[in-house]
Enzyme design. Sequence first.
Site, PDB file in Angstrom:
ATOM      1  N   LYS A 248       0.808  -1.375   0.081  1.00  0.00           N
ATOM      2  CA  LYS A 248      -0.073  -0.352   0.273  1.00  0.00           C
ATOM      3  C   LYS A 248       0.938   1.240   0.367  1.00  0.00           C
ATOM      4  O   LYS A 248       2.166   0.940   0.681  1.00  0.00           O
ATOM      5  CB  LYS A 248      -0.953  -0.081   0.816  1.00  0.00           C
ATOM      6  CG  LYS A 248      -0.607   0.308   2.679  1.00  0.00           C
ATOM      7  CD  LYS A 248       0.837   1.340   2.744  1.00  0.00           C
ATOM      8  CE  LYS A 248       1.041   1.444   4.241  1.00  0.00           C
ATOM      9  NZ  LYS A 248       1.732   2.234   4.559  1.00  0.00           N
TER      10      LYS A 248
ATOM     11  N   SER B 140       1.513  -5.916   7.733  1.00  0.00           N
ATOM     12  CA  SER B 140       0.430  -6.022   8.038  1.00  0.00           C
ATOM     13  C   SER B 140      -1.005  -6.518   6.987  1.00  0.00           C
ATOM     14  O   SER B 140      -1.681  -7.100   6.735  1.00  0.00           O
ATOM     15  CB  SER B 140      -0.286  -4.217   7.823  1.00  0.00           C
ATOM     16  OG  SER B 140      -0.134  -3.896   9.134  1.00  0.00           O
TER      17      SER B 140
ATOM     18  N   ASP C 166      -3.286  -1.002  10.184  1.00  0.00           N
ATOM     19  CA  ASP C 166      -3.183  -0.674   9.387  1.00  0.00           C
ATOM     20  C   ASP C 166      -4.100  -2.201   8.761  1.00  0.00           C
ATOM     21  O   ASP C 166      -4.501  -2.793   7.257  1.00  0.00           O
ATOM     22  CB  ASP C 166      -1.940  -0.558   8.138  1.00  0.00           C
ATOM     23  CG  ASP C 166      -2.132   0.421   8.729  1.00  0.00           C
ATOM     24  OD1 ASP C 166      -2.146   1.264   8.778  1.00  0.00           O
ATOM     25  OD2 ASP C 166      -0.237   0.388   8.357  1.00  0.00           O
TER      26      ASP C 166
END
Length: 291
Positions: A16, A108, A141
């Site tokens: 991300k 995460s 997250d």
Amino acid sequence: MILSHLPADHWPSPAKLNLFLHITGQRADGYHQLQTLFQFLDYGDVLHFQLREDGRIQRRQPLPGVSIEHDLCVRAACLLQQETKAVQGVDITLDKHLPMGGGLGGGSSNAATTLVALNHLWGCGLNRDELMALGLRLGADVPVFINGVAAWAEGIGEQLTPAEPPQPWFLVIKPPVEVSTAKIFGALELTRNCPPITICDFVSGGAGNVCEPVVTQRYPEVGQALAWLGTFSTARLTGTGSCIFAPFEDREQAEQVFASRPEAYQGFIARALNRSPLIGKRPPVSSAAAN
């Protein structure tokens, strides 16, 4: 590794980017209230799961320097097993491509993929909201990776509103340094009183990453990388770093810049995604978060 069109037994764990990051306050428990915009990349780690009938949860080829107690894949599997009373176990294999300490959400994302995959493979039957609630217990997250859509995030990162930012090609650079998230969030000089902004403010350029001044002061290598990449496009820090990124109109432009990078810089080129490749690997579920 590019995550598009993986074989059926490969589970994607995408990176991300934080397209911006503001801190608006701090809670009594120490967590920071924030605003950010999460977007996925078509690049990341890959996970493999081999079911066991003896109930044991094991990692094959553990990550160097990461104990079993701190391994987010194992913690996620154990949490799901405990909460659902699942009787099966699993051997987990992680093909690691995302740099550790880079701000790309690798750990995460690994936890989220483990929860989504084992919920399906073990037949646990949890819906997306329930999985996201479990994921939040592992890290702030994790829910956005389970939800699987680009999102405007508030709270500690768990309050998600679907978003549709542009999907350019990104060049991601990893300077030769690892940044400690805990040290950055604990820095006295970190700005913690940003006024809340709107998506329109972000679109008009009224947003940045409040961690960037702290990181570049404490880790000069990150500042040097930002200055280099910034000569080609708008360069920004993702999360607390150390990775930085810049958008390009097409892959060819990004490849030309990447080819000219200083020898010490690692990195990759990937397309931005507003839908995670993990969505295509799970059966449909009904939940408010999916709307």
